[in-house]
Design an enzyme around this catalytic site. Structure first.
Site, PDB file in Angstrom:
ATOM      1  N   CYS A  90      44.889  52.240  37.047  1.00 12.03           N
ATOM      2  CA  CYS A  90      45.023  53.016  38.285  1.00 12.03           C
ATOM      3  C   CYS A  90      46.487  53.361  38.512  1.00 12.03           C
ATOM      4  O   CYS A  90      46.802  54.236  39.306  1.00 12.03           O
ATOM      5  CB  CYS A  90      44.364  52.342  39.470  1.00 12.03           C
ATOM      6  SG  CYS A  90      44.758  50.642  39.634  1.00 12.03           S
TER       7      CYS A  90
ATOM      8  N   GLU B  41      41.183  48.515  46.914  1.00  7.56           N
ATOM      9  CA  GLU B  41      42.246  48.900  45.979  1.00  7.56           C
ATOM     10  C   GLU B  41      41.655  50.047  45.173  1.00  7.56           C
ATOM     11  O   GLU B  41      40.790  49.822  44.321  1.00  7.56           O
ATOM     12  CB  GLU B  41      42.547  47.681  45.094  1.00  7.56           C
ATOM     13  CG  GLU B  41      43.862  47.722  44.398  1.00  7.56           C
ATOM     14  CD  GLU B  41      44.981  47.889  45.370  1.00  7.56           C
ATOM     15  OE1 GLU B  41      45.531  48.997  45.403  1.00  7.56           O
ATOM     16  OE2 GLU B  41      45.294  46.938  46.103  1.00  7.56           O
TER      17      GLU B  41
ATOM     18  N   GLY C 201      34.454  52.729  47.088  1.00  4.43           N
ATOM     19  CA  GLY C 201      35.195  51.976  48.104  1.00  4.43           C
ATOM     20  C   GLY C 201      34.784  52.374  49.513  1.00  4.43           C
ATOM     21  O   GLY C 201      34.613  51.520  50.389  1.00  4.43           O
TER      22      GLY C 201
ATOM     23  N   GLY D  29      38.202  49.722  42.690  1.00  5.11           N
ATOM     24  CA  GLY D  29      37.416  50.734  41.976  1.00  5.11           C
ATOM     25  C   GLY D  29      37.684  52.116  42.539  1.00  5.11           C
ATOM     26  O   GLY D  29      38.793  52.396  43.008  1.00  5.11           O
ATOM     27  N   SER D  30      36.668  52.952  42.509  1.00  6.90           N
ATOM     28  CA  SER D  30      36.874  54.352  42.898  1.00  6.90           C
ATOM     29  C   SER D  30      36.876  54.527  44.414  1.00  6.90           C
ATOM     30  O   SER D  30      36.340  53.697  45.154  1.00  6.90           O
ATOM     31  CB  SER D  30      35.763  55.213  42.298  1.00  6.90           C
ATOM     32  OG  SER D  30      34.548  54.943  42.967  1.00  6.90           O
TER      33      SER D  30
END
Ligand code: UN1
Length: 482
Positions: A267, A233, A215, A210-211
């Site tokens: 992403c 990630e 994170g 995610g962001s």
């Protein structure tokens, strides 16, 4: 009666795709308890037997591919072919991980003392908590769940509140294929559910996609109560370099797919086009006229090229970012506004957007948009192109189009990203190679490929001494202390 929330079709928000319970910390507790109990017997199965269950999951997913793709399209807004690709990634992952079950499980090493050898083996971590995004709502859970299962773990997964049904159905396919009762548990809801999972003492590893902002919170919360294994990630701001010798036909196809495929919501999406001065005018003209022809609309309609973005809040955020870019002096060449699509009342659509005149420090160059927005930067040389591409907080994916083999080789060496493409766009990774990135994109782990198991297993180093005597390494095999 549990409270519920709805996931809706981003193309037609009046259509409710699923109504899901809003779980609580108590539900997380129950899920971890189930996973813990089921994991004990699962971990006793030989690895190839675990692999067979995963292979069967691959078969069930194959049989249900069209139905799941339809769900991905309705819940996450992906055009049907890409939704099929999302499910296919999970099928590929099942085949790959099932194969790993009969592959080496460690390494064998000579020892410095006679009649002694060493080897490594893997052990489960126990229960893994997973927090996954909506943009690959079947593929990303598969990247995490299959290796975690192969390694002998139990799972509690919290999918994005924007695509909960995709995860629910994916897990249902796993259970249909024979994953034991209680081994994979899904919890639904919002950030507090993910937070409860992250800090649960029964959860040894957390795998988050995610962001960057979330994170960081996940990692620090996990460490506060941990230590735990935390794999992150996170975002990307991926550059495509186009040199003056590039095949521009190929480049145009690549930019269109890289920047506007999945409405720019990967992403790995191409969000910076770093173009050599000698070809930039022609490239801009060709990419802009091609992008202008993209059909934006209902993702279930076969002729649609670009579907919606995930929510109306995303439309507002993307528009805000584009306006900031324009106010900084970047030139809007295409798009730059929310749009309506036929038959899609209230759908969250944003026009494919191209901005030129960006430079390294521009707002639009430095911030991840997660939408169909491409910023074009001009460079004068190969060295400047590499420096420009690397001048970024993220390091997920990059690409270069050139016919010069020396430039291609230097680029793959010098580009500071976890994934590099030569003569292909920044999206489209295959599951048997490691996936992940450098810098703010992650914390060193890779998903998928040969390294996918790492975040879900503990390595054990084993020494076997069959000499029948005490042998002191680093001491007995040396004559003196000198
Ligand atoms: C993501 O954007 O989170 O490489 C994953 C790709 C896909 C996966 C993207 N296979 O574009």
């Amino acid at each position: 009666m549990a409270m519920t929330f709805d996931s809706t079709n981003p193309a037609r928000p009046a259509e409710i795709v699923a109504s899901m319970p809003i779980h609580t910390a108590t539900d997380v507790e129950t899920a971890v308890r189930f996973a813990t109990a089921a994991q004990r017997s699962w971990a006793k199965l030989p690895v190839p037997a675990r692999g067979e269950v995963i292979a069967t999951i691959g078969e069930v997913l194959t049989r249900r591919k069209a139905e799941l793709a339809n769900l991905v399209s309705r819940e996450a807004g992906k055009i049907l072919v890409e939704a099929g690709g999302d499910v296919q990634e999970a099928i590929d992952m099942a085949h790959f991980v099932a194969g790993q079950a009969r592959n080496a499980w460690g390494t064998v090493h000579p020892c410095e003392m006679p009649e002694k050898f060493g080897f490594t083996t893997r052990h489960p971590v126990g229960v893994v908590g997973m927090i996954t995004p909506w943009n690959f709502p079947v593929a990303i859970p598969s990247w995490k769940i299959f290796p975690a299962l192969l390694a002998g773990n139990g799972v509690v997964i919290k999918p994005s509140e924007f695509a909960p049904m995709c995860c629910e159905q994916f897990v249902a396919a796993c259970i249909e294929a024979g994953a034991p009762e209680g081994l994979i548990n899904v919890v639904h809801g919002f950030g507090d559910v993910g937070a409860a999972l992250t800090v649960h003492p029964g959860v040894r590893a957390i795998s988050f996609t995610g962001s960057v902002a979330t994170g960081r919170r996940v990692a620090s919360a996990a460490m506060e109560v941990g230590p735990k294994l935390v794999s992150l990630e996170l975002g990307g701001k991926n550059a495509m370099i186009v040199m003056d010798d590039a095949d521009l036909d190929l480049v145009v196809d690549g930019v269109i797919f890289g920047a506007f495929g999945t409405s720019g919501q990967r992403c790995t999406s191409t969000s910076r086009l770093v173009a050599h001065r000698a070809i930039i005018d022609e490239l801009i003209q060709r990419v802009t006229s091609r992008a202008a022809q993209l059909m934006v609309g209902d993702p279930l309609v076969a002729t649609t090229d670009v579907g919606p973005v995930i929510t109306s809040a995303s439309v507002a955020r993307i528009h805000d970012m584009v306006q900031t870019a324009v106010s900084e002096g970047n030139e809007l060449l295409l798009g730059g506004s929310p749009i309506a699509a036929t038959g899609c009342d209230g759908g969250s659509f944003y026009a494919p957007t191209i901005l030129s005149g960006a430079h390294r420090n521009s707002f639009i160059t430095r911030n991840e948009v997660f939408g169909p927005v491409l910023a074009v930067l001009e460079v004068d040389s190969f060295d400047e192109a590499i420096e420009t591409a690397n001048d970024c907080e993220y390091g997920l994916s990059s690409s270069i189009y050139t016919r010069d083999v020396n430039h291609a080789m230097r680029a793959l060496h010098d580009l500071d990203t976890g994934i590099v493409y030569i003569n292909a766009p920044t999206i489209g990774a295959e599951i048997h190679l490691p996936f992940g990135g450098n810098k703010f994109t992650g914390n060193g782990y890779r998903e998928a490929g040969s390294r996918g198991l790492e975040q879900f297993s503990e390595t054990k180093s084993v020494y076997i001494d069959y000499s029948g005597r005490l042998q002191k390494a680093q001491i007995d095999n040396r004559d003196s202390i000198a």
